[in-house]
Design a protein around this motif. Structure first.
Motif, PDB file in Angstrom:
ATOM      1  N   LEU B 213      41.800  41.811  33.623  1.00 36.05           N
ATOM      2  CA  LEU B 213      40.865  42.721  34.284  1.00 36.05           C
ATOM      3  C   LEU B 213      40.800  44.048  33.522  1.00 36.05           C
ATOM      4  O   LEU B 213      39.718  44.618  33.331  1.00 36.05           O
ATOM      5  N   ALA B 214      41.969  44.524  33.063  1.00 36.19           N
ATOM      6  CA  ALA B 214      41.975  45.735  32.243  1.00 36.19           C
ATOM      7  C   ALA B 214      41.134  45.519  30.989  1.00 36.19           C
ATOM      8  O   ALA B 214      40.393  46.407  30.563  1.00 36.19           O
ATOM      9  N   GLY B 215      41.226  44.328  30.437  1.00 39.80           N
ATOM     10  CA  GLY B 215      40.424  44.007  29.255  1.00 39.80           C
ATOM     11  C   GLY B 215      38.940  44.022  29.576  1.00 39.80           C
ATOM     12  O   GLY B 215      38.128  44.591  28.847  1.00 39.80           O
ATOM     13  N   PHE B 238      29.041  35.879  27.993  1.00 40.92           N
ATOM     14  CA  PHE B 238      30.476  35.701  28.239  1.00 40.92           C
ATOM     15  C   PHE B 238      31.145  35.041  27.032  1.00 40.92           C
ATOM     16  O   PHE B 238      32.169  35.501  26.545  1.00 40.92           O
ATOM     17  N   LEU B 239      30.505  33.968  26.517  1.00 40.49           N
ATOM     18  CA  LEU B 239      31.123  33.223  25.427  1.00 40.49           C
ATOM     19  C   LEU B 239      31.160  34.011  24.127  1.00 40.49           C
ATOM     20  O   LEU B 239      32.147  33.983  23.406  1.00 40.49           O
ATOM     21  N   TYR B 240      30.060  34.728  23.843  1.00 40.69           N
ATOM     22  CA  TYR B 240      29.972  35.351  22.514  1.00 40.69           C
ATOM     23  C   TYR B 240      30.384  36.809  22.500  1.00 40.69           C
ATOM     24  O   TYR B 240      30.594  37.371  21.451  1.00 40.69           O
ATOM     25  N   MET B 241      30.436  37.447  23.672  1.00 39.71           N
ATOM     26  CA  MET B 241      30.819  38.861  23.656  1.00 39.71           C
ATOM     27  C   MET B 241      32.105  39.116  24.419  1.00 39.71           C
ATOM     28  O   MET B 241      33.024  39.752  23.917  1.00 39.71           O
ATOM     29  N   THR B 242      32.154  38.624  25.677  1.00 37.60           N
ATOM     30  CA  THR B 242      33.320  38.946  26.488  1.00 37.60           C
ATOM     31  C   THR B 242      34.583  38.252  25.975  1.00 37.60           C
ATOM     32  O   THR B 242      35.626  38.886  25.816  1.00 37.60           O
ATOM     33  N   LEU B 243      34.493  36.964  25.708  1.00 42.54           N
ATOM     34  CA  LEU B 243      35.699  36.244  25.274  1.00 42.54           C
ATOM     35  C   LEU B 243      36.306  36.811  23.990  1.00 42.54           C
ATOM     36  O   LEU B 243      37.509  37.042  23.937  1.00 42.54           O
ATOM     37  N   PRO B 244      35.498  37.059  22.941  1.00 44.10           N
ATOM     38  CA  PRO B 244      36.102  37.666  21.740  1.00 44.10           C
ATOM     39  C   PRO B 244      36.744  39.020  22.036  1.00 44.10           C
ATOM     40  O   PRO B 244      37.824  39.327  21.524  1.00 44.10           O
ATOM     41  N   HIS B 245      36.091  39.793  22.901  1.00 40.10           N
ATOM     42  CA  HIS B 245      36.670  41.090  23.259  1.00 40.10           C
ATOM     43  C   HIS B 245      38.000  40.896  23.987  1.00 40.10           C
ATOM     44  O   HIS B 245      38.939  41.673  23.801  1.00 40.10           O
ATOM     45  N   GLN B 248      42.529  39.710  22.420  1.00 39.75           N
ATOM     46  CA  GLN B 248      43.852  40.322  22.286  1.00 39.75           C
ATOM     47  C   GLN B 248      44.525  40.496  23.643  1.00 39.75           C
ATOM     48  O   GLN B 248      45.748  40.464  23.745  1.00 39.75           O
ATOM     49  N   TYR B 249      43.720  40.633  24.695  1.00 40.79           N
ATOM     50  CA  TYR B 249      44.318  40.728  26.024  1.00 40.79           C
ATOM     51  C   TYR B 249      44.892  39.373  26.436  1.00 40.79           C
ATOM     52  O   TYR B 249      45.943  39.307  27.072  1.00 40.79           O
ATOM     53  N   ILE B 250      44.184  38.305  26.102  1.00 43.10           N
ATOM     54  CA  ILE B 250      44.691  36.966  26.422  1.00 43.10           C
ATOM     55  C   ILE B 250      45.984  36.709  25.659  1.00 43.10           C
ATOM     56  O   ILE B 250      46.966  36.212  26.208  1.00 43.10           O
ATOM     57  N   GLU B 251      45.997  37.105  24.377  1.00 40.38           N
ATOM     58  CA  GLU B 251      47.211  36.928  23.577  1.00 40.38           C
ATOM     59  C   GLU B 251      48.384  37.675  24.189  1.00 40.38           C
ATOM     60  O   GLU B 251      49.492  37.154  24.306  1.00 40.38           O
ATOM     61  N   LEU B 252      48.113  38.892  24.609  1.00 37.38           N
ATOM     62  CA  LEU B 252      49.171  39.692  25.210  1.00 37.38           C
ATOM     63  C   LEU B 252      49.671  39.056  26.501  1.00 37.38           C
ATOM     64  O   LEU B 252      50.874  38.981  26.759  1.00 37.38           O
ATOM     65  N   ALA B 253      48.730  38.561  27.321  1.00 32.95           N
ATOM     66  CA  ALA B 253      49.104  37.926  28.584  1.00 32.95           C
ATOM     67  C   ALA B 253      49.984  36.712  28.314  1.00 32.95           C
ATOM     68  O   ALA B 253      51.009  36.518  28.970  1.00 32.95           O
TER      69      ALA B 253
END
Lengths: 291, 331
Positions: B213-215, B238-245, B248-253
């Motif tokens: 959510l912070a992301g 969502f697929l082309y803008m939000t997910l790439p953004h 790094q948050y997903i990696e951190l999670a």
């Protein structure tokens, strides 16, 4: 959800109206869905609280009832079992370890972020890597050492171990908050003749206070909830809440309402603190690492 | 040992990584050559080192030294029931570990339980974060309710799930299923691993949700609006803008969740006691040491667990390093 669906060509105002209505309908549906998910997610917690107010008989029926009779008897029963002592032990261990963590982590994070340390990267990675090691891999020597020194079942010994457990995380989170402090402010204070401690206490700490609060809260939560070390290293005197709750596993017969009452009391402090500080929790967890 | 190894790996990654973006001049991170220091700066440097030392010393004393002793124990033949028979065992304990059969089962239990809990909680966390990122009635309250499982004491959560939710007779989940006409399920005895995964997923979804959510909230609204004006539907943006953004948050999670979940012990001790494919490495070690009183063998399990964690950790640290290295380029 899609709002860009365009049906057969019509007069523009009518089309806009349909689109608006469709948008509003899908938005309401999504909100309803969000609430269903939210309440479903929260349900086990809510059910725990409901059950805590029931009689054992009402709690153990296979058809759910919200309230048959509302009573605080179960809470009284739990406290009669000496639950207050365990809560107090948990509080002591959590507060003591969090205070020591702060005393160690604030200078360390300050040293790692603002002051020029060449090897700061290595020190930082060292801190993170100590958190990777499963505590189980160190438990046997710790256990035997504490046994030799007669420190088993000792709340201070447990607190020191919690310091070791939480320190890396705290340093890591705080470093990023300290790095956000504009260097100009620190330099200005130095030019004004502030010595190091004035600079830290009067200039830097007020700026990073929210970050420190978040780190402290996380450390408190982890210490309050810790089960593994507490269940192995404490028995009667220094028993904390989680292993006491764990001992309910062996209970036979009717105990669901008492269990719920004990669990409700056990989670209450952390849940309330977490609710109050949720914004900072977010910042502490996510921004602390990414920024 | 662990620390040095992991640090060394991270060091290698840092220096070996080609084509890194230039760092911001202020960042202390990854500075490679010693700058010329004035007397005042040298003094500041000394002070800074003095500030970091106490924390490092405590971390070494509390976590690293006991691990070194664990390594020593792992080469000892030592059962607490037979105090007289203690002596040097060579690699016997390690041979016992690898030939005993419990190890591989335990490793696969750890992978299954940790892996599926991480994947599920990230997926649910992302879904809930997307839902909560809209403006709607009671947004704040909903967010507050959703984060609660993360704040729940794991021991309490395990007990409530075991008895109040998943019990075969009075559990709410079975009651819900009976409304749908499904026969009661003996969750704890028939599907122990699934039971543990359910509880872990429930507990860690809010944690993942908070980070994601912070992301989402750090994503610029203008860019999304511009995409929508350009005709991108919600799914495409969502697929082309939000997910790439969010990457790094997903990696951190995943990284933080992985650290915590790899060491998970409470729900296993409370709900299944290691039965039915839930004997993770930490639980196995606990059992050998504190039930079997086999100090040497348990220590060998400890050393192997740490070695495996180092492998996972260096992969994870590589990801973490990526997070750090993009910080200059991002803003």
């Amino acid at each position: 959800m899609s709002t860009s669906v365009v049906s057969a060509p019509r007069a523009v105002p009518a089309r806009r109206r349909t689109r608006q209505m469709r948008h509003r309908a899908s938005s309401a549906a999504l909100t309803a869905f969000t609430w269903i998910v939210t309440l479903g997610f929260f349900f086990p917690v809510a059910w725990m609280v409901f059950t805590a107010f029931k009689t054992e008989a009402a709690a153990a029926t296979s058809t759910p009832t919200i309230f048959t009779s509302l009573s605080f008897d179960r809470f009284a029963e739990v406290l009669d079992r000496g639950f207050g002592v365990y809560l107090l032990n948990s509080l002591t261990a959590s507060v003591m370890s969090t205070v020591i963590v702060l005393l160690l982590a604030i200078p360390a994070a300050y040293g790692l972020s603002i002051r020029p340390i060449i090897k700061s990267t290595d020190a930082l990675f060292f801190f993170i890597s100590t958190r990777f090691m499963p505590i189980a891999a160190a438990i046997i020597p710790i256990y035997l050492l504490l046994q030799n020194f007669g420190l088993l079942d000792n709340i201070s010994a447990l607190s020191i171990l919690y310091v070791g457990m939480n320190l890396p995380l705290a340093v890591w989170m705080m470093r990023s908050f300290f790095s956000e402090v504009p260097l100009e402010i620190v330099e200005a204070a130095q030019i004004d003749g502030a010595n190091f401690f004035t600079e830290l206490v009067r200039v830097v700490l007020p700026i990073v206070a929210p970050g420190i609060a978040a780190a402290a809260l996380i450390c408190f939560i982890f210490a309050w909830n810790e089960y593994f070390l507490a269940s192995l290293l404490t028995s009667t005197m220094a028993r904390t809440t989680p292993p006491f709750l764990g001992s309910f596993v062996d209970g036979r017969g009717q105990f669901l309402a008492v269990l719920s009452a004990a669990s409700t009391l056990a989670v209450l402090p952390v849940v309330l603190a977490g609710w109050l500080a949720q914004k900072r929790l977010v910042t502490g967890l996510a921004m602390g690492a990414i920024k | 040992m662990t620390a040095t190894d992991v640090t060394a790996t991270a060091e290698a990654t840092r220096q070996g990584a080609p084509g890194l973006p230039p760092r911001e001049p202020r960042s202390e991170f990854g500075r490679r050559h010693k700058p010329e220091l004035s007397a005042g700066q040298k003094q500041a440097l000394r002070l800074a080192r003095t500030l970091v030392w106490p924390a490092i010393v405590v971390a070494i004393l509390v976590t690293q030294i006991p691990f070194l002793v664990t390594i020593y124990y792992s080469f000892q033949n030592w059962n607490l029931m037979r105090p007289g028979s203690r002596g040097f065992a060579g690699f016997d304990n390690y041979i016992t570990v690898f030939t005993g059969g419990a190890f591989l089962q335990s490793l696969s239990a750890t992978v299954v339980i940790t892996g599926s809990s991480i994947v599920l909680s990230v997926l649910f966390g992302l879904g809930i974060a997307l839902l909560l990122n809209r403006t709607f009635v009671g947004q704040g309250l909903a967010r507050t309710l959703v984060i609660t499982p993360f704040l729940m004491m794991p021991a309490a959560a395990a007990l409530i799930w075991k008895w109040s939710m998943l019990d075969a007779n009075v559990g709410m989940v079975n009651w819900g299923l009976s409304v749908l006409g499904v026969d009661p399920v003996q969750w704890n005895t028939d599907f122990p691993a699934l039971t543990v995964i359910m509880v872990l997923t429930w507990q860690y979804t809010p944690f993942m949700m908070l980070i994601l959510l912070a992301g989402l909230q750090s994503q610029s609204k203008e860019t999304l609006e511009a995409a929508s004006v350009d005709g991108a539907g919600p799914i495409r943006s969502f697929l082309y803008m939000t997910l790439p953004h969010l990457r790094q948050y997903i990696e951190l999670a995943v990284l933080l969740g992985g650290i915590m979940l790899l060491q998970v012990f409470d729900p296993i001790a409370i709900m299944t006691r290691g039965t039915g494919g839930t004997k993770t490495l930490s639980y196995l070690l606990y059992e050998r040491a504190f039930v079997g009183l086999e100090i040497g063998e348990a220590a060998a399990y400890g050393v192997i667990t740490v070695l495996l964690t180092i492998i996972v950790a260096s992969v994870a640290l590589r990801l973490l390093f990526k997070i750090f290295s993009t910080e200059g380029a991002k803003s």
